[in-house]
Design an enzyme around this catalytic site. Structure first.
Site, PDB file in Angstrom:
ATOM      1  N   ASP A   7       0.825  -0.998   0.048  1.00  0.00           N
ATOM      2  CA  ASP A   7       0.146   0.113  -0.123  1.00  0.00           C
ATOM      3  C   ASP A   7       0.822   1.317   0.095  1.00  0.00           C
ATOM      4  OD1 ASP A   7      -2.260   1.725   0.483  1.00  0.00           O
ATOM      5  OD2 ASP A   7      -1.577   1.976   2.607  1.00  0.00           O
ATOM      6  N   ASP A   9      -0.004   5.121   0.711  1.00  0.00           N
ATOM      7  CA  ASP A   9      -0.245   6.106   1.940  1.00  0.00           C
ATOM      8  C   ASP A   9      -0.500   5.423   2.868  1.00  0.00           C
ATOM      9  OD1 ASP A   9      -0.051   8.493   0.359  1.00  0.00           O
ATOM     10  OD2 ASP A   9      -2.369   8.385  -0.037  1.00  0.00           O
TER      11      ASP A   9
HETATM   12  P1  B16 Z   1      -6.687   9.728  -4.430  1.00  0.00           P
HETATM   13  P2  B16 Z   1      -3.409   3.942  -0.101  1.00  0.00           P
HETATM   14  C1  B16 Z   1      -5.510   6.083  -0.456  1.00  0.00           C
HETATM   15  O1  B16 Z   1      -4.047   5.715  -0.584  1.00  0.00           O
HETATM   16  C2  B16 Z   1      -5.575   6.960   0.957  1.00  0.00           C
HETATM   17  O2  B16 Z   1      -5.210   6.502   2.156  1.00  0.00           O
HETATM   18  C3  B16 Z   1      -6.763   7.762   1.110  1.00  0.00           C
HETATM   19  O3  B16 Z   1      -6.639   8.462   2.106  1.00  0.00           O
HETATM   20  C4  B16 Z   1      -7.346   8.129  -0.279  1.00  0.00           C
HETATM   21  O4  B16 Z   1      -8.773   8.876  -0.078  1.00  0.00           O
HETATM   22  C5  B16 Z   1      -7.116   7.198  -1.468  1.00  0.00           C
HETATM   23  O5  B16 Z   1      -5.818   6.869  -1.500  1.00  0.00           O
HETATM   24  C6  B16 Z   1      -7.585   7.830  -2.643  1.00  0.00           C
HETATM   25  O6  B16 Z   1      -6.588   8.843  -3.084  1.00  0.00           O
HETATM   26  O7  B16 Z   1      -7.558  11.020  -4.030  1.00  0.00           O
HETATM   27  O8  B16 Z   1      -5.215  10.351  -4.230  1.00  0.00           O
HETATM   28  O9  B16 Z   1      -7.185   9.120  -5.470  1.00  0.00           O
HETATM   29  O10 B16 Z   1      -3.532   4.232   1.461  1.00  0.00           O
HETATM   30  O11 B16 Z   1      -4.534   3.044  -0.805  1.00  0.00           O
HETATM   31  O12 B16 Z   1      -2.245   4.071  -0.805  1.00  0.00           O
HETATM   32 MG    MG Z   2      -2.992   3.195   3.438  1.00  0.00          MG
END
Ligand code: B16
Ligand code: MG
Length: 215
Positions: A7, A9
């Protein structure tokens, strides 16, 4: 075991605060209460689902077009914040561990809900370390659905049972288990009982990799 799927974030980089600032600006404009505790609920959740969580506190009704406009504005604000990222935003521990895993012969992929994953990897100079990128742009269902990890395995051409997922969100651990993969919890997910391994620091992956290799 041949691959690790990460993953992004909350595991490789930490952009929660950027998400928070961008969503907070939107919420303030609409007069919606939003704080860091609510922001924590957005971890690993898709952009559209994140908006719905924030709108739980909104009394009005928004059209699909209005929602799309809000998400676009939020993403523009978020991308401006991402622009400030540099390779220094990845710890030496994370970079060294990724390199060691590669040296041990594992293939590495990203399995992220974010549609900005490629951009983030580029900003922090990690693009070349990963053999495949599965992200919010190639999926139709969010975690806890296993789609993002199954796609990563498909891109790597490695069977799901030979993949280990590293996740910080409970929904991501559930997704990894549904995909038939080994699930490793870090951060928030280090408390998740469903995880096969729970780690406090990223470098512990080397020890786990040694055990998985002989399986
Ligand atoms: P985006 P991950 C996720 O990343 C984030 O944890 C989450 O907070 C966010 O809403 C989601 O990606 C979508 O992100 O707006 O940049 O498309 O933890 O799955 O790497
Ligand atoms: Mg994450």
């Amino acid at each position: 075991m041949h691959a690790f799927i990460f993953d992004l974030d909350g595991v490789i980089v930490f952009t929660d605060n950027f998400h928070y600032q961008a969503w907070k600006k939107m919420a303030d404009n609409l007069g919606i209460y939003f704080d860091e505790k609510i922001n924590n609920r957005l971890r690993g959740v898709s952009r559209a689902d994140s908006l719905d969580i924030i709108l739980e506190r909104y009394d009005g009704v928004l059209s699909i077009a209005e929602k799309a406009g809000l998400m676009e504005q939020k993403n523009n604000d978020y991308r401006c914040l991402l622009e400030t990222m540099t390779p220094k935003d990845v710890s030496h521990e994370v970079r060294d561990t990724l390199l060691k895993l590669r040296q041990m012969g594992f293939r590495l992929a990203i399995g992220s809900s974010s549609r900005n994953a490629g951009f983030i990897l580029e900003k922090v100079g990690l693009t070349g370390l990963f053999d495949a990128l599965s992200d919010g742009n190639n999926i139709t269902r969010s975690k806890p659905d296993p789609e993002v990890f199954l796609k990563a395995a498909e891109f790597l051409n490695i069977r799901p049972a030979s993949c280990a997922v590293v996740e910080d969100a409970y929904a991501g651990i559930e997704a990894a288990k549904s995909a038939g993969m080994t699930a490793i919890g870090i951060g928030d997910a280090a408390k998740c009982d469903e995880a096969d391994y729970r780690i406090a620091s990223f470098c512990e992956l080397i020890k786990i990799a040694g055990q998985l290799r002989v399986c």
